[in-house]
Design a protein around this motif. Structure first.
Motif, PDB file in Angstrom:
ATOM      1  N   ALA A  64      10.910  82.053  36.976  1.00 11.86           N
ATOM      2  CA  ALA A  64       9.471  82.267  37.029  1.00 11.86           C
ATOM      3  C   ALA A  64       8.881  81.682  35.755  1.00 11.86           C
ATOM      4  CB  ALA A  64       9.143  83.747  37.115  1.00 11.86           C
ATOM      5  N   GLN A  65       7.689  81.135  35.865  1.00 10.92           N
ATOM      6  CA  GLN A  65       7.026  80.600  34.683  1.00 10.92           C
ATOM      7  C   GLN A  65       6.074  81.637  34.116  1.00 10.92           C
ATOM      8  OE1 GLN A  65       5.292  76.744  35.510  1.00 10.92           O
ATOM      9  NE2 GLN A  65       7.091  75.841  34.558  1.00 10.92           N
ATOM     10  N   ALA A  66       6.054  81.722  32.780  1.00 14.51           N
ATOM     11  CA  ALA A  66       5.171  82.653  32.099  1.00 14.51           C
ATOM     12  C   ALA A  66       4.948  82.168  30.672  1.00 14.51           C
ATOM     13  CB  ALA A  66       5.778  84.047  32.095  1.00 14.51           C
ATOM     14  N   LYS A  67       3.926  82.717  30.032  1.00 14.93           N
ATOM     15  CA  LYS A  67       3.583  82.305  28.673  1.00 14.93           C
ATOM     16  C   LYS A  67       4.213  83.254  27.661  1.00 14.93           C
ATOM     17  CE  LYS A  67      -0.595  82.795  26.960  1.00 14.93           C
ATOM     18  NZ  LYS A  67      -2.002  82.625  26.613  1.00 14.93           N
ATOM     19  N   ALA A  68       4.818  82.687  26.629  1.00 14.38           N
ATOM     20  CA  ALA A  68       5.379  83.481  25.537  1.00 14.38           C
ATOM     21  C   ALA A  68       4.224  83.956  24.665  1.00 14.38           C
ATOM     22  CB  ALA A  68       6.363  82.646  24.727  1.00 14.38           C
ATOM     23  N   ASP A  69       4.027  85.267  24.613  1.00 13.80           N
ATOM     24  CA  ASP A  69       2.936  85.822  23.808  1.00 13.80           C
ATOM     25  C   ASP A  69       3.326  85.953  22.349  1.00 13.80           C
ATOM     26  OD1 ASP A  69       1.135  86.154  25.960  1.00 13.80           O
ATOM     27  OD2 ASP A  69       2.110  88.022  26.527  1.00 13.80           O
ATOM     28  N   VAL A  70       4.516  86.484  22.111  1.00 12.21           N
ATOM     29  CA  VAL A  70       5.002  86.718  20.751  1.00 12.21           C
ATOM     30  C   VAL A  70       6.418  86.188  20.658  1.00 12.21           C
ATOM     31  CG1 VAL A  70       5.561  88.484  19.023  1.00 12.21           C
ATOM     32  CG2 VAL A  70       3.581  88.803  20.526  1.00 12.21           C
ATOM     33  N   VAL A  71       6.723  85.522  19.549  1.00 15.45           N
ATOM     34  CA  VAL A  71       8.087  85.047  19.288  1.00 15.45           C
ATOM     35  C   VAL A  71       8.501  85.574  17.925  1.00 15.45           C
ATOM     36  CG1 VAL A  71       9.589  83.038  19.002  1.00 15.45           C
ATOM     37  CG2 VAL A  71       7.678  82.944  20.626  1.00 15.45           C
ATOM     38  N   GLU A  72       9.611  86.311  17.904  1.00 16.12           N
ATOM     39  CA  GLU A  72      10.162  86.802  16.648  1.00 16.12           C
ATOM     40  C   GLU A  72      11.419  85.994  16.354  1.00 16.12           C
ATOM     41  OE1 GLU A  72      10.456  91.131  16.324  1.00 16.12           O
ATOM     42  OE2 GLU A  72       9.185  91.251  18.118  1.00 16.12           O
ATOM     43  N   TYR A  73      11.419  85.315  15.218  1.00 16.60           N
ATOM     44  CA  TYR A  73      12.547  84.469  14.848  1.00 16.60           C
ATOM     45  C   TYR A  73      13.566  85.320  14.092  1.00 16.60           C
ATOM     46  CZ  TYR A  73       9.101  81.066  16.171  1.00 16.60           C
ATOM     47  OH  TYR A  73       8.154  80.370  16.872  1.00 16.60           O
ATOM     48  N   LEU A  74      14.793  85.398  14.597  1.00 11.33           N
ATOM     49  CA  LEU A  74      15.823  86.272  14.036  1.00 11.33           C
ATOM     50  C   LEU A  74      17.025  85.483  13.518  1.00 11.33           C
ATOM     51  CD1 LEU A  74      15.795  88.898  16.941  1.00 11.33           C
ATOM     52  CD2 LEU A  74      14.513  88.985  14.795  1.00 11.33           C
ATOM     53  N   GLY A  75      16.804  84.294  13.047  1.00  9.57           N
ATOM     54  CA  GLY A  75      17.913  83.469  12.569  1.00  9.57           C
ATOM     55  C   GLY A  75      18.517  82.683  13.710  1.00  9.57           C
ATOM     56  N   ASN A  76      19.630  83.148  14.259  1.00 13.74           N
ATOM     57  CA  ASN A  76      20.284  82.403  15.335  1.00 13.74           C
ATOM     58  C   ASN A  76      19.742  82.765  16.719  1.00 13.74           C
ATOM     59  OD1 ASN A  76      21.405  84.966  15.358  1.00 13.74           O
ATOM     60  ND2 ASN A  76      23.407  84.253  16.027  1.00 13.74           N
ATOM     61  N   GLU A  77      18.772  83.698  16.779  1.00 11.35           N
ATOM     62  CA  GLU A  77      18.166  84.092  18.052  1.00 11.35           C
ATOM     63  C   GLU A  77      16.656  84.172  17.920  1.00 11.35           C
ATOM     64  OE1 GLU A  77      21.482  87.068  19.961  1.00 11.35           O
ATOM     65  OE2 GLU A  77      20.063  87.924  18.515  1.00 11.35           O
ATOM     66  N   GLU A  78      16.004  84.137  19.069  1.00 12.44           N
ATOM     67  CA  GLU A  78      14.564  84.356  19.139  1.00 12.44           C
ATOM     68  C   GLU A  78      14.331  85.512  20.100  1.00 12.44           C
ATOM     69  OE1 GLU A  78      12.925  80.667  20.548  1.00 12.44           O
ATOM     70  OE2 GLU A  78      13.236  79.666  18.630  1.00 12.44           O
ATOM     71  N   LEU A  79      13.470  86.428  19.712  1.00  9.75           N
ATOM     72  CA  LEU A  79      13.072  87.539  20.574  1.00  9.75           C
ATOM     73  C   LEU A  79      11.708  87.174  21.144  1.00  9.75           C
ATOM     74  CD1 LEU A  79      13.950  90.487  21.315  1.00  9.75           C
ATOM     75  CD2 LEU A  79      12.412  91.216  19.488  1.00  9.75           C
ATOM     76  N   LEU A  80      11.656  86.978  22.464  1.00  6.26           N
ATOM     77  CA  LEU A  80      10.428  86.542  23.126  1.00  6.26           C
ATOM     78  C   LEU A  80       9.788  87.705  23.862  1.00  6.26           C
ATOM     79  CD1 LEU A  80      11.810  83.315  24.858  1.00  6.26           C
ATOM     80  CD2 LEU A  80      10.908  83.539  22.534  1.00  6.26           C
ATOM     81  N   HIS A  81       8.474  87.848  23.717  1.00  8.79           N
ATOM     82  CA  HIS A  81       7.690  88.794  24.508  1.00  8.79           C
ATOM     83  C   HIS A  81       6.869  87.953  25.475  1.00  8.79           C
ATOM     84  CE1 HIS A  81       8.413  92.513  22.171  1.00  8.79           C
ATOM     85  NE2 HIS A  81       8.699  91.635  21.223  1.00  8.79           N
ATOM     86  N   ILE A  82       7.101  88.168  26.762  1.00  8.94           N
ATOM     87  CA  ILE A  82       6.510  87.321  27.799  1.00  8.94           C
ATOM     88  C   ILE A  82       5.898  88.220  28.866  1.00  8.94           C
ATOM     89  CG2 ILE A  82       7.033  85.553  29.530  1.00  8.94           C
ATOM     90  CD1 ILE A  82       9.572  84.966  27.749  1.00  8.94           C
ATOM     91  N   MET A  83       4.659  87.944  29.272  1.00 11.23           N
ATOM     92  CA  MET A  83       4.017  88.727  30.319  1.00 11.23           C
ATOM     93  C   MET A  83       4.393  88.172  31.687  1.00 11.23           C
ATOM     94  SD  MET A  83       2.415  91.239  28.999  1.00 11.23           S
ATOM     95  CE  MET A  83       1.290  91.818  30.241  1.00 11.23           C
ATOM     96  N   VAL A  84       4.981  89.035  32.527  1.00  9.60           N
ATOM     97  CA  VAL A  84       5.342  88.677  33.897  1.00  9.60           C
ATOM     98  C   VAL A  84       4.779  89.774  34.801  1.00  9.60           C
ATOM     99  CG1 VAL A  84       7.224  88.325  35.532  1.00  9.60           C
ATOM    100  CG2 VAL A  84       7.453  87.485  33.192  1.00  9.60           C
ATOM    101  N   ALA A  85       3.920  89.397  35.715  1.00 10.14           N
ATOM    102  CA  ALA A  85       3.323  90.354  36.665  1.00 10.14           C
ATOM    103  C   ALA A  85       2.701  91.545  35.945  1.00 10.14           C
ATOM    104  CB  ALA A  85       4.363  90.803  37.691  1.00 10.14           C
ATOM    105  N   GLY A  86       2.067  91.283  34.798  1.00  9.77           N
ATOM    106  CA  GLY A  86       1.401  92.336  34.048  1.00  9.77           C
ATOM    107  C   GLY A  86       2.320  93.223  33.233  1.00  9.77           C
TER     108      GLY A  86
END
Length: 133
Positions: free
Chosen positions: A63-85
């Motif tokens: 599914a396609q969605a927009k990344a609202d917040v990206v937290e950079y954690l070194g070797n990983e990224e924590l993405l907050h993405i809105m899907v169906a509200g």
């Protein structure tokens, strides 16, 4: 774990779980547990580390969605993405280079999806697949 309210449509091989802008084939392991319940509500669960945004060659639902917040954690990224509200969290490799506002394609492996009854919130058990001999 991420939780997304979904509805079952269709049956057998054509059964899908849907939410606004999001459709996932019903994993075969859950077909026995949901039965012929077209129109029934369920809750789809998926852990953040099982979601990816890399091209998987179309082997898993997406599914396609927009990344609202990206937290950079070194070797990983924590993405907050809105899907169906619903705010979905994904943990992906930092080489994905996702930026806030990027439209990403979420990929969910069917064998990592959990399904819950929407009323009781009880987990629906996967059917056990026979071990290869």
């Amino acid at each position: 774990m991420n939780f997304l309210p979904v509805q079952l449509s269709g049956s057998g091989d054509d059964a899908v779980l849907t939410a606004p802008g999001f459709t996932v084939p019903l994993p075969p392991a859950f077909r026995e547990a949901v039965g012929a319940s077209t129109g029934t509500s369920f809750i789809l669960g998926v852990r953040p580390e099982h979601i990816d945004v890399a091209d998987t060659g179309g082997l898993v639902p997406s599914a396609q969605a927009k990344a609202d917040v990206v937290e950079y954690l070194g070797n990983e990224e924590l993405l907050h993405i809105m899907v169906a509200g619903v705010d979905i969290v994904a943990v992906v490799s930092s080489d994905r280079n996702v930026r806030p506002g990027d439209v990403v394609t979420l990929h969910l492996p069917l064998d990592k999806i959990h399904l819950f009854d929407a009323t009781s919130e009880m987990s629906l058990l996967r059917s056990r697949m026979p071990a290869a001999s």
